[in-house]
Design a protein around this motif. Structure first.
Motif, PDB file in Angstrom:
ATOM      1  N   ARG A  52       2.027  -0.163   6.655  1.00 34.47           N
ATOM      2  CA  ARG A  52       2.734  -1.295   5.605  1.00 34.47           C
ATOM      3  C   ARG A  52       1.751  -2.192   6.150  1.00 34.47           C
ATOM      4  O   ARG A  52       1.821  -3.487   4.782  1.00 34.47           O
ATOM      5  CB  ARG A  52       4.204  -1.665   5.762  1.00 34.47           C
ATOM      6  CG  ARG A  52       4.868  -0.419   5.134  1.00 34.47           C
ATOM      7  CD  ARG A  52       6.448  -1.033   6.444  1.00 34.47           C
ATOM      8  NE  ARG A  52       7.245  -0.091   5.900  1.00 34.47           N
ATOM      9  CZ  ARG A  52       8.751  -0.127   5.728  1.00 34.47           C
ATOM     10  NH1 ARG A  52       9.078  -0.444   6.938  1.00 34.47           N
ATOM     11  NH2 ARG A  52       9.994   0.362   5.830  1.00 34.47           N
ATOM     12  N   VAL A  53       0.957  -2.553   6.670  1.00 36.83           N
ATOM     13  CA  VAL A  53      -0.062  -3.825   6.763  1.00 36.83           C
ATOM     14  C   VAL A  53      -1.042  -3.740   5.539  1.00 36.83           C
ATOM     15  O   VAL A  53      -1.488  -4.383   5.117  1.00 36.83           O
ATOM     16  CB  VAL A  53      -0.854  -3.323   7.816  1.00 36.83           C
ATOM     17  CG1 VAL A  53      -2.035  -4.891   8.134  1.00 36.83           C
ATOM     18  CG2 VAL A  53       0.166  -4.033   9.385  1.00 36.83           C
ATOM     19  N   PHE A  54      -1.044  -2.751   5.657  1.00 40.60           N
ATOM     20  CA  PHE A  54      -2.270  -2.226   4.356  1.00 40.60           C
ATOM     21  C   PHE A  54      -1.946  -1.644   2.892  1.00 40.60           C
ATOM     22  O   PHE A  54      -2.373  -2.033   1.557  1.00 40.60           O
ATOM     23  CB  PHE A  54      -2.974  -1.103   4.871  1.00 40.60           C
ATOM     24  CG  PHE A  54      -4.737  -1.755   6.157  1.00 40.60           C
ATOM     25  CD1 PHE A  54      -5.667  -1.900   6.094  1.00 40.60           C
ATOM     26  CD2 PHE A  54      -3.788  -1.304   7.780  1.00 40.60           C
ATOM     27  CE1 PHE A  54      -6.222  -3.025   6.825  1.00 40.60           C
ATOM     28  CE2 PHE A  54      -4.467  -1.887   8.500  1.00 40.60           C
ATOM     29  CZ  PHE A  54      -5.288  -2.677   8.269  1.00 40.60           C
ATOM     30  N   ASN A  55      -0.519  -1.619   2.941  1.00 32.68           N
ATOM     31  CA  ASN A  55       0.044  -1.412   1.673  1.00 32.68           C
ATOM     32  C   ASN A  55       0.858  -2.047   1.444  1.00 32.68           C
ATOM     33  O   ASN A  55       2.351  -1.176   2.169  1.00 32.68           O
ATOM     34  CB  ASN A  55       0.328   0.402   1.442  1.00 32.68           C
ATOM     35  CG  ASN A  55       1.128   0.159  -0.292  1.00 32.68           C
ATOM     36  OD1 ASN A  55       1.311  -0.149  -0.769  1.00 32.68           O
ATOM     37  ND2 ASN A  55       0.887   1.837  -0.412  1.00 32.68           N
ATOM     38  N   PRO A  56       1.128  -3.186   1.397  1.00 32.26           N
ATOM     39  CA  PRO A  56       3.117  -4.210   1.131  1.00 32.26           C
ATOM     40  C   PRO A  56       4.413  -3.602   1.107  1.00 32.26           C
ATOM     41  O   PRO A  56       5.005  -3.438   0.380  1.00 32.26           O
ATOM     42  CB  PRO A  56       2.530  -5.751   0.634  1.00 32.26           C
ATOM     43  CG  PRO A  56       0.961  -5.304   1.228  1.00 32.26           C
ATOM     44  CD  PRO A  56       0.250  -4.269   0.996  1.00 32.26           C
ATOM     45  N   LYS A  57       3.233  -2.607  -0.571  1.00 37.67           N
ATOM     46  CA  LYS A  57       4.188  -1.916  -1.355  1.00 37.67           C
ATOM     47  C   LYS A  57       5.541  -1.219  -0.530  1.00 37.67           C
ATOM     48  O   LYS A  57       6.297  -0.952  -1.076  1.00 37.67           O
ATOM     49  CB  LYS A  57       3.935  -1.365  -2.896  1.00 37.67           C
ATOM     50  CG  LYS A  57       2.595  -2.197  -3.747  1.00 37.67           C
ATOM     51  CD  LYS A  57       2.724  -0.966  -5.096  1.00 37.67           C
ATOM     52  CE  LYS A  57       1.658  -1.816  -5.544  1.00 37.67           C
ATOM     53  NZ  LYS A  57       0.776  -1.208  -6.421  1.00 37.67           N
ATOM     54  N   LEU A  58       4.717  -0.429   0.605  1.00 31.12           N
ATOM     55  CA  LEU A  58       6.042   0.088   1.776  1.00 31.12           C
ATOM     56  C   LEU A  58       6.881  -0.607   2.204  1.00 31.12           C
ATOM     57  O   LEU A  58       7.748   0.362   2.510  1.00 31.12           O
ATOM     58  CB  LEU A  58       4.811   1.019   2.444  1.00 31.12           C
ATOM     59  CG  LEU A  58       3.838   1.946   1.707  1.00 31.12           C
ATOM     60  CD1 LEU A  58       2.806   2.347   2.916  1.00 31.12           C
ATOM     61  CD2 LEU A  58       4.299   3.243   1.356  1.00 31.12           C
ATOM     62  N   ARG A  59       6.818  -1.331   2.695  1.00 33.94           N
ATOM     63  CA  ARG A  59       7.663  -2.891   2.812  1.00 33.94           C
ATOM     64  C   ARG A  59       9.369  -2.218   2.324  1.00 33.94           C
ATOM     65  O   ARG A  59       9.841  -2.447   1.040  1.00 33.94           O
ATOM     66  CB  ARG A  59       7.850  -4.452   2.566  1.00 33.94           C
ATOM     67  CG  ARG A  59       5.910  -4.109   3.948  1.00 33.94           C
ATOM     68  CD  ARG A  59       5.842  -5.835   3.804  1.00 33.94           C
ATOM     69  NE  ARG A  59       4.193  -5.688   4.566  1.00 33.94           N
ATOM     70  CZ  ARG A  59       3.404  -7.773   4.538  1.00 33.94           C
ATOM     71  NH1 ARG A  59       3.976  -7.883   3.374  1.00 33.94           N
ATOM     72  NH2 ARG A  59       2.990  -7.140   4.659  1.00 33.94           N
ATOM     73  N   ASN A  60       9.912  -2.311   2.576  1.00 35.27           N
ATOM     74  CA  ASN A  60      11.823  -2.039   2.224  1.00 35.27           C
ATOM     75  C   ASN A  60      12.126  -1.083   2.084  1.00 35.27           C
ATOM     76  O   ASN A  60      12.927  -0.389   1.746  1.00 35.27           O
ATOM     77  CB  ASN A  60      12.418  -3.293   2.144  1.00 35.27           C
ATOM     78  CG  ASN A  60      12.367  -4.828   2.515  1.00 35.27           C
ATOM     79  OD1 ASN A  60      12.386  -4.595   3.705  1.00 35.27           O
ATOM     80  ND2 ASN A  60      11.541  -5.054   1.271  1.00 35.27           N
ATOM     81  N   LYS A  61      11.120   0.243   1.973  1.00 40.60           N
ATOM     82  CA  LYS A  61      10.924   1.769   1.526  1.00 40.60           C
ATOM     83  C   LYS A  61      10.898   2.433   2.087  1.00 40.60           C
ATOM     84  O   LYS A  61      10.362   2.597   3.776  1.00 40.60           O
ATOM     85  CB  LYS A  61       9.865   1.943   0.426  1.00 40.60           C
ATOM     86  CG  LYS A  61      10.259   0.763  -1.141  1.00 40.60           C
ATOM     87  CD  LYS A  61       8.795   1.398  -1.530  1.00 40.60           C
ATOM     88  CE  LYS A  61       9.025   0.447  -2.718  1.00 40.60           C
ATOM     89  NZ  LYS A  61       7.913   0.856  -4.155  1.00 40.60           N
TER      90      LYS A  61
END
Length: 420
Positions: free
Chosen positions: A27-36
């Motif tokens: 998630r650090v390098f792909n914020p789109k993964l947050r809360n998923k």
């Protein structure tokens, strides 16, 4: 005495644990993964080895094969990734460097956990825990939970509660307040109390940590073990496990893998084993060790009627850390156990009886470790962090794990640095 109690009977320890570490690194390098929901797969993309909180809520179990929950991926938008151990290892190193700012005494317990000594700190410890949490997130982007108490076991309890209750940091120093929390912790959640032991305790009416804490010493000693009695003492605030300086050296180092496709060719299997010994040797040298025993094992699928498993062991009286000679040894060991016609699905190399590499051999006739030139060569190879491939390893490329969903090694390979 059954065991020696720590002299620091009023010690204070913090356990810092990264939350859903592998998923958090991604998630650090792909914020789109947050809360998923995020699931990280094993080396051959076969089963789940890490899950975000959202993925756990969907019922995906640790170690559960991918095919058993594959239908949930599209239904719930699960983000499935292959393991990126180079990234996780480097992010772990960065987290530990930040933690050293808060205490000169630190024990790196695992890739995502560390104990810190907070002795003689005349400060608000719970607020200090929040400062640790904020600083680690600011510097690395990794969320952590902090548990503070008198012993390692109680620090583990405090950390579990801080994470489970979304408190961020929890300090358990007052005995009355600690007992209230222990009364709601099932015994199976305790460090060192497994599922089998907790089931037995439940049959005896011991259902939570507070009941175990108050159990008589003689009863625990008679029916359980000295190790369980240590846990009981630590629940009472009596330290039985001292803080170890730094990451303790391992007594053995292993590299094992399951194969995406069965391997029948001896040369191909030899190349795989060569890559395993190269990886194991690098880990061994990182802690300043040399191996006196090396083991190679191979296995076919346990689900076949012609299941085959075997291993061979070789000894090096003087200790060895030079990769080419270790490879030559594994080649000979593999030759002793290889059986033509077997479809091999797993193999591994274990370097054992590790000794300090910087101590000279006292036995005149035992031989000597690698010379200064070889030592310099190994140092250069280790600094290149996996960018070197030994000749016997070349055939192994693409054979071990599928890793079709691996993200780039953002922090350890120039070619894969994040582009903005």
């Amino acid at each position: 005495m059954l065991f020696e109690l720590s002299s620091r009977d009023q010690s204070t320890l913090a356990l810092v644990d990264c939350n859903n570490f592998y998923a958090s690194c991604e998630r650090v390098f792909n914020p789109k993964l947050r809360n998923k929901p995020v699931v990280v797969l094993s080396n051959n993309d076969g089963c789940a080895i890490a899950r975000s909180r959202e993925a756990k809520a969907l019922g995906i179990a640790m170690g559960q094969p991918f095919f058993e929950w594959e239908k949930l991926v599209a239904l719930h938008g699960i983000q499935v990734l292959s393991a990126n151990f180079a990234l996780y290892g480097d992010m772990s190193r960065r987290v530990m460097e930040v933690l050293k700012e808060f205490s000169p005494e630190i024990e790196i317990y695992s890739i995502d956990e560390a104990f810190l000594s907070l002795d003689r700190m005349d400060i608000d410890l719970e607020e200090y825990g929040h400062r640790i949490k904020q600083r680690v997130y600011q510097c690395t982007g990794i969320p952590v939970s902090v548990g503070i108490s008198r012993t390692k076991t109680l620090a583990k309890v405090a950390n579990h509660l801080a994470k489970d209750k979304s408190l961020g940091s929890l300090c358990l120093l007052d005995e009355t307040a600690t007992d209230r929390w222990l009364a709601v912790i099932p015994t199976q959640e305790l460090w060192g109390i497994g599922r089998k032991k907790s089931a037995w305790l439940a049959g005896q009416g011991v259902l939570n940590a507070l009941q175990l804490k108050n159990a008589p010493d003689a009863w625990v000693r008679e029916h359980l073990s000295v190790m369980t009695l240590r846990t009981v003492y630590e629940l009472r605030g009596i330290p039985c496990q001292a803080l170890e300086d730094g990451a303790s050296s391992k007594k053995s180092v292993a590299t094992t893998r399951s194969f995406a496709e069965a391997v029948t060719d001896k040369g191909e299997l030899g190349s795989l084993v060569a890559s395993f010994v190269a990886m194991a040797a690098e880990k061994m040298r990182a802690q300043g060790s040399a191996a006196r025993v090396i083991q190679v094992f191979v296995q076919s699928s346990p689900f076949r009627s012609d299941y085959y498993s075997n291993s061979a062991v070789g000894k090096v009286p003087y200790g060895e850390g030079y990769t080419p000679r270790l490879m030559a040894m594994t080649r000979g060991l593999l030759g002793r156990i290889f059986r033509p016609g077997v479809a091999y699905k797993r193999a591994g190399v274990i370097l054992m009886d590790l000794v300090r590499a910087d101590i000279e051999v006292s036995d005149l006739f035992a031989g000597r470790r690698y010379n200064e030139r070889e030592a310099r060569l190994m140092a250069v190879v280790d600094r290149l962090e996996g960018d070197v491939c030994w000749g016997p390893e070349l055939l192994a490329w693409g054979t071990v794990g599928r890793q079709e969903k691996r993200t780039p090694k953002f922090t350890t390979r120039w070619q894969e640095v994040l582009r903005v």
